[in-house]
Write an enzyme that holds these catalytic residues in place. Structure first.
Site, mmCIF file in Angstrom:
data_model
loop_
_atom_site.group_PDB
_atom_site.id
_atom_site.type_symbol
_atom_site.label_atom_id
_atom_site.label_comp_id
_atom_site.label_asym_id
_atom_site.label_seq_id
_atom_site.Cartn_x
_atom_site.Cartn_y
_atom_site.Cartn_z
ATOM 1 N N SER A 163 0.839 -1.192 0.000
ATOM 2 C CA SER A 163 0.000 0.000 0.000
ATOM 3 C C SER A 163 0.876 1.244 0.000
ATOM 4 O O SER A 163 2.023 1.208 0.454
ATOM 5 C CB SER A 163 -0.901 0.012 1.232
ATOM 6 O OG SER A 163 -1.564 1.258 1.335
ATOM 7 N N HIS A 164 0.327 2.364 -0.494
ATOM 8 C CA HIS A 164 1.033 3.642 -0.400
ATOM 9 C C HIS A 164 1.152 4.084 1.057
ATOM 10 O O HIS A 164 1.980 4.930 1.380
ATOM 11 C CB HIS A 164 0.297 4.721 -1.201
ATOM 12 C CG HIS A 164 0.612 4.706 -2.667
ATOM 13 N ND1 HIS A 164 0.352 3.616 -3.463
ATOM 14 C CD2 HIS A 164 1.194 5.630 -3.463
ATOM 15 C CE1 HIS A 164 0.754 3.887 -4.703
ATOM 16 N NE2 HIS A 164 1.274 5.099 -4.724
ATOM 17 N N SER A 165 0.305 3.536 1.912
ATOM 18 C CA SER A 165 0.306 3.933 3.323
ATOM 19 C C SER A 165 0.808 2.784 4.195
ATOM 20 O O SER A 165 0.301 1.666 4.113
ATOM 21 C CB SER A 165 -1.107 4.330 3.740
ATOM 22 O OG SER A 165 -1.274 4.173 5.128
ATOM 23 N N ASP A 208 -2.392 -1.596 -3.838
ATOM 24 C CA ASP A 208 -3.514 -0.643 -3.865
ATOM 25 C C ASP A 208 -3.611 0.179 -5.155
ATOM 26 O O ASP A 208 -4.473 -0.072 -5.977
ATOM 27 C CB ASP A 208 -3.580 0.228 -2.593
ATOM 28 C CG ASP A 208 -2.356 1.094 -2.338
ATOM 29 O OD1 ASP A 208 -1.417 1.057 -3.152
ATOM 30 O OD2 ASP A 208 -2.347 1.805 -1.317
#
Lengths: 204, 130
Positions: free
Chosen positions: B10-12, B67
């Site tokens: 995920s980017h997070s 994502d």
């Protein structure tokens, strides 16, 4: 003509200088049709790459470019990291063990980089991406069979400007559809600078 | 028993870690690695993803879920750089729903191709019946 390890290093140094100078310009291009971090990303990534290679001695061009690739992969966010990282990784593999690189080898390495970029980004010419600069430039060099880097950089500039007329099909800009027309693609602009730096090093 | 393992990209960092925590509740035996963020910032990083793939590598196979946007580019690059990759698949699935289904299927001991198929079917999942 043969390119030395020092010249390859100078290419990365000069590219970094151009990215530091043009950071704001690249960011503005990206703010228009992307997420606005391209200038910052390229400036940060290439500064890290220069820091890495300036503290090392290299016997061959491949190892030098591999360090550049791994730094970009580790430090550049967004799609630019894996894209430029892939380009330099492919070049490093093509030039592994070469202390000097002749025109043919250098052009072949650029061809590998282009193939890597197209595979990674799944992009073709005409989709308003860095491929719109890379493909015509590499094909031009292949056709001429010599590393006439000055002419290649001029062609890169022309092709970068032509991305203005294209509608984006890839990445964040694709969400804008026709509204992306009228803006230069930021990736094509950073790619243009890479070829400008090459010309300055090869044909000073 | 040997299970297919999962990698969550995920980017997070928080999304990847939080999702792993959620999945561990339903599939405690499945090995799951979170590869979120890039050096603590928003983004994805091929080297983090490569480490994650190698940390949960299973002979039975590994499914990588991602994502948005450049997460796929970095997942593909990570896979190219990884030493063992024959049994690693990147799934074309929504991250949360796909990973949930993948964890359930992997926890049942299903083979790699079935886990991939099941989580890719999450794209067609109806969430609200109208």
């Amino acid at each position: 003509m043969k390119l030395s390890v020092e010249q390859a290093k100078a290419w990365i140094d000069r590219t970094n200088e151009l990215f530091q100078q043009q950071k704001q310009y690249l960011t503005e291009l990206d703010q228009a049709i992307g997420d606005g971090d391209h200038g910052l990303n390229m400036a940060r990534g290439f500064q890290e790459a220069v820091d890495k290679i300036s503290s090392n001695r290299y016997e061959d061009v491949g190892t030098l470019l591999k360090d550049v690739a791994m730094t970009l992969i580790a430090k550049v966010g967004g799609a630019s990291g894996p894209l430029y990282g892939t380009a330099f990784l492919k070049m490093s593999q093509a030039l592994a063990g070469r202390q000097e690189v002749n025109d043919q080898e250098w052009i072949a390495a650029l061809e590998e980089a282009l193939a890597g970029l197209k595979a990674r980004g799944k992009a073709q010419v005409g989709e308003k991406t860095m491929i719109d600069v890379w493909e015509p430039v590499v094909m031009f060099l292949r056709e001429k069979g010599r590393l006439i880097a000055g002419e290649a950089a001029q062609l890169a500039k022309q092709k970068m400007e032509e991305t203005k007329t294209l509608e984006a099909k890839k990445g964040r800009a694709a969400y804008l559809g026709k509204r992306s027309i009228g803006h230069i693609d930021p990736g094509s602009a950073s790619s243009h600078l890479l070829f400008v730096a090459l010309a300055e090093v090869v044909e000073p | 028993m040997n299970y297919v393992s999962l990698v969550l990209v995920s980017h997070s960092e928080e999304i990847a870690k939080g999702l792993k925590k959620l999945l561990k509740q339903i599939a405690p035996d499945v090995r799951i690695a979170a590869a979120g963020g890039s050096d603590g910032e928003i983004g994805t990083n091929a080297l983090h993803i490569q480490d994650a793939i190698e940390s949960v590598y299973s002979e039975k196979g590994t499914v990588v879920l991602f994502d948005l946007g450049s997460a796929l580019l970095n997942a593909e690059l990570a896979l190219e750089m990884a030493d063992k990759k024959e049994r690693v698949r990147i799934a074309d699935a929504p991250l949360v729903e796909g990973a949930y289904i993948a964890a359930v299927e992997a926890g049942l001991g299903k083979p790699l191709e079935e886990v991939v198929q099941a989580c890719e079917a999450a794209k067609q999942m109806v969430k609200i019946v109208k």
